[in-house]
Motif scaffolding. Structure first.
Motif, PDB file in Angstrom:
ATOM      1  N   THR A 210       7.317  35.037 -52.620  1.00 45.42           N
ATOM      2  CA  THR A 210       7.688  35.243 -51.122  1.00 45.42           C
ATOM      3  C   THR A 210       8.446  33.904 -50.766  1.00 45.42           C
ATOM      4  O   THR A 210       9.203  33.863 -49.505  1.00 45.42           O
ATOM      5  N   ASP A 233       0.745  38.959 -45.691  1.00 47.64           N
ATOM      6  CA  ASP A 233       2.282  39.007 -45.286  1.00 47.64           C
ATOM      7  C   ASP A 233       2.838  39.136 -46.807  1.00 47.64           C
ATOM      8  O   ASP A 233       3.126  37.919 -47.347  1.00 47.64           O
ATOM      9  N   SER A 235       5.846  40.443 -47.351  1.00 44.57           N
ATOM     10  CA  SER A 235       7.223  40.909 -47.137  1.00 44.57           C
ATOM     11  C   SER A 235       8.223  39.904 -47.921  1.00 44.57           C
ATOM     12  O   SER A 235       8.011  38.840 -47.868  1.00 44.57           O
ATOM     13  N   GLY A 236       9.286  40.800 -48.713  1.00 40.32           N
ATOM     14  CA  GLY A 236      10.318  39.761 -49.386  1.00 40.32           C
ATOM     15  C   GLY A 236      10.049  40.251 -50.860  1.00 40.32           C
ATOM     16  O   GLY A 236      10.693  39.424 -51.652  1.00 40.32           O
ATOM     17  N   PRO A 548       7.684  38.968 -38.138  1.00 45.51           N
ATOM     18  CA  PRO A 548       7.544  38.404 -39.714  1.00 45.51           C
ATOM     19  C   PRO A 548       8.987  37.524 -39.489  1.00 45.51           C
ATOM     20  O   PRO A 548       9.984  37.726 -38.486  1.00 45.51           O
ATOM     21  N   THR A 551      13.232  37.972 -38.846  1.00 43.38           N
ATOM     22  CA  THR A 551      13.411  39.337 -38.168  1.00 43.38           C
ATOM     23  C   THR A 551      14.746  39.155 -37.050  1.00 43.38           C
ATOM     24  O   THR A 551      14.979  37.955 -36.199  1.00 43.38           O
TER      25      THR A 551
END
Length: 729
Positions: A210, A233, A235-236, A548, A551
């Motif tokens: 990430t 986290d 995300s990605g 996050p 965003t």
């Protein structure tokens, strides 16, 4: 990146001829060494002040014993060591590639397949570590070096045997916050086992995939809390179902995000073993026997090749104090300049950064002695994204030096020497090296931002060259006990303090909204944490939200905060995010107090938010010189010299250089200024009333001890300086 040896460095250690410095840390120095057979090694030497302490020596001995017990192609082997020497040392095979941390920072996240291969190889290394009865305890991106044929796990400095009692205290957190396990974060030593390394490996792989740590960035306390209580986290990371999985109904064994969540499970019992993890990741990435896998992106491979070429181009062996031959035949002075160490006194001066040079002309006629021009250095971003601030600092510093030279009774002449680092951590060390190696430079102003400052603080500290920062402000800069750092401004976290006071004075602190934008990483974390703490202590707990990184749609979170009935709004982040939030708040008709800190004092905020920016109040560590009555002479002199009004940080740089000049003049004897090390101590004890603020510092760590926080407000499409921020309700 390597650096030249210092005059005080030894010539050899344990049969290794030292060629260069690879780095320096709190416990010692790592050198590039060459054995008699010609092989290269990284030689780690403990600093003399620690070598006599039994606890440090025992820890180093444990590191040697632990590293020798691990045999894996993906772990750097120990080639020699002497933990009982007067200066204990450890040599390992030299890997010229960059660390995983550096590669991701420079080139971005790795592709999923690369992460899977990385995970398989490091799982194999940890399998050997655990089979040897050890726990590494510090698996992190900085402790993994990249090579074309695979990664190498390094640094067993805090590893311990699973069946031994740790030398460290049972309630001491050991490891690197952000990559350690919950049991490490809570210092549950009795519960620590191989599963702790698996959690850290999961965090490392998440970072590789990430580009950001799984539990964000910020202060150590915040990272420890999130490690124990928050979900990672991830995300990605795109889902990566492996082809040919034997169990298609079990996505945990075939999708990287799900596998990382298993590694990052809070309960150690829920994590896979190193063997199981390696087996799962082996599905599509098996290497043919005798073959080689192309596992890294081209840009990273190119970086490895460049680093290898740079590091393997061995430097000339520099003469050091311990091996300079007394009877060496000098080269002809008609061919080159000579460094003359005519006596023991001259040698001592060279070690202190004030070397004596004798320049001979080609006709061997000694030149007439001239007065030495000492220098103030400026390391700044003069060509990158923050060049406006960097150039303002250079101009303010130059004006201060020119005014000093115009004095009638000055003890010596000064000059200004600059080093442009482009505002990047990659270029910063070379810029610092330029100033450090110039023996005429007595102190340095800069660098411009936190990333560049963090990249060079250790180098300046090693050289004991005073470094005065007026713009970099993260708490991370003072995390280590640097000896020559002088922070000429309040920290970014301190800029949050007046926000609570301002809201209380405005009767707008009944239910403040607090939005942390993780795009700003550490900066946002520090801003949000201090605001949350202050508001809670004042009896007005915030309504907090975290979004996050990256965003774009702020509408839902702003709508949620407005439904919660917030009476004011604090944004923790950078200017583009603040502009997006400002537009959402304006569209909803919210005109109550809106606050942020100095990263938002940026033309981008005004350009992107337009009318929605009106009324925002911002804290800063800098002033608008044109609006400060006491700076009128400075502003006039600046306009005359440069044909324009001074920008932000110009006056702060002017003050910082005049602070240095004050201490130089007081300590100069017989036309000779104090040495670098002495000047650093004098600066930390100094007090100076400048045009921007009163300067004073904590002598033990050089942090700013004054107030120096100001308010700005957007009015008529510009930032209007309001003056000093309130400190009392």
């Amino acid at each position: 990146m390597s650096e030249p040896l210092l005059p005080t460095d030894p010539a050899s250690i344990g049969g290794h001829r030292l060629l260069a410095r690879l780095g320096a840390g709190g416990m010692g120095v790592v050198y590039l060494g060459r054995t008699e057979s010609g092989s290269l090694a990284a030689v780690k030497v403990i600093q003399s002040e620690f070598a006599d302490e039994p606890e440090f020596r025992a820890r180093f001995r444990r590191e040697v014993e632990a590293a020798r017990r691990v045999s894996s192609p993906w772990a750097v082997p120990v080639t020699a060591a002497d933990p009982d020497a007067a200066a204990p040392w450890l040599a390992t095979a030299f890997v010229p590639g960059p660390s995983l941390e550096e590669a991701v920072r420079r080139h971005g996240p790795l592709p999923v397949r690369s992460v899977r291969v990385l995970g398989r190889m490091l799982a194999a290394a940890l399998s050997e570590v655990h089979a040897a009865g050890l726990i590494h305890r510090d698996v992190k991106p900085a402790n993994v070096l990249l090579a074309v044929d695979g990664p190498r796990l390094i640094d067993f400095g805090i590893a311990r045997a699973a069946d031994e009692t740790a030398i460290t205290s049972t309630d001491l957190v050991i490891g690197t916050p952000g990559f350690l396990s919950p049991e490490q974060a809570e210092a549950r030593g009795a519960e620590m086992g191989p599963a702790s390394d698996i959690f850290s490996l999961g965090g490392l792989l998440a970072y590789a995939a990430t580009g950001h740590p799984p539990f964000g960035t910020g202060t150590a306390d915040a990272l420890l809390y999130r490690t124990v209580h928050d979900e990672p986290d991830l995300s990605g990371i795109e889902a990566d179902r492996s082809e040919g999985s034997d169990d298609p109904d079990n996505p945990e064994d075939s999708e990287l995000p799900a596998l990382l969540r298993r590694c990052l499970a809070k309960d150690p019992a829920d994590r896979p073993t190193a063997e199981h993890l390696g087996a799962v990741l082996l599905i599509e990435d098996a290497v043919p026997e005798g073959g080689r896998i192309d596992w890294l992106p081209e840009d990273v491979v190119r970086s490895i090749a460049d680093r290898s070429a740079e590091m393997l181009a061995l430097p000339d062996i520099e003469p050091t104090v311990s091996d300079a031959p007394a009877d060496e035949e000098p080269a002809s002075p008609s061919r080159r300049r000579l460094l003359v160490l005519a006596s023991g006194a001259a040698l001592a001066l060279a070690a202190g950064g004030t070397a004596a040079w004798a320049v001979l002309r080609d006709d061997d006629t000694p030149a007439k002695p001239t007065a030495r021009r000492w220098a103030i250095g400026v390391q700044a971003d003069l060509s990158g994204a923050q060049r406006t601030a960097g150039r303002a600092q250079e101009q303010g510093a130059r004006l201060a030096v020119e005014q000093f030279n115009a004095r009638r009774n000055k003890p010596f002449e000064l000059t200004l020497k600059t080093a442009d680092d482009g505002g990047t951590a990659g270029r910063a060390p070379a810029a610092a090296r330029k100033l450090i190696q110039d023996a005429d430079v007595l102190a340095v102003l800069g660098p411009t931002n936190d990333q560049t400052a963090h990249a060079v603080l250790g180098a300046y500290d090693e050289a004991r060259l005073p470094l005065l920062c007026v713009s970099a402000g993260g708490l991370v800069l003072t995390r280590n006990e640097y000896r020559s750092f002088v922070h000429c401004r309040p920290s970014d976290a301190a800029l949050s303090l007046p926000m609570t006071v301002y809201l209380l004075r405005q009767n707008a602190a009944l239910r403040p909204g607090l939005l942390q934008d993780r795009t700003a990483q550490t900066y946002a974390q520090e801003t949000a944490s201090i605001n949350a703490m202050m508001l809670r202590q004042m009896g007005s707990p915030a309504y907090p939200r975290v979004i996050p990184a990256g965003t774009d749609d702020m509408g839902p979170v702003v709508a949620d905060m407005l439904r919660a009935g917030i009476s004011s709004f604090i944004y923790a982040g950078y200017a583009p995010g603040a502009a997006t939030v400002a537009r959402e708040l304006a569209a909803a008709g919210f005109d109550k107090p809106r606050l942020s800190s100095q990263a938002v004092i940026d033309p981008a905020f005004l350009e992107q938010a337009k009318e929605a920016a009106e009324g925002w109040v911002l804290t800063s560590s800098f002033v608008d010189p044109a609006a400060v009555p006491g700076s009128a002479p400075f502003t006039a002199a600046f306009r005359k010299r440069y044909g324009a009004a001074p920008g932000y940080y110009a006056a702060e740089a002017y003050d910082a250089v005049n602070l240095v000049l004050q201490e130089l003049v007081k300590a100069t004897k017989a036309g000779r200024p104090p040495r670098r090390q002495e000047l650093a101590g004098l600066l930390r004890k100094s007090r100076y009333k400048g045009i921007t603020k009163e300067f004073s510092f904590k002598p033990e760590d050089g942090t700013f001890a004054g107030w120096g926080i100001f308010l700005h407000q957007v009015e008529g499409g510009r930032f209007r300086f309001l003056g000093a921020a309130p400190s009392e309700v």
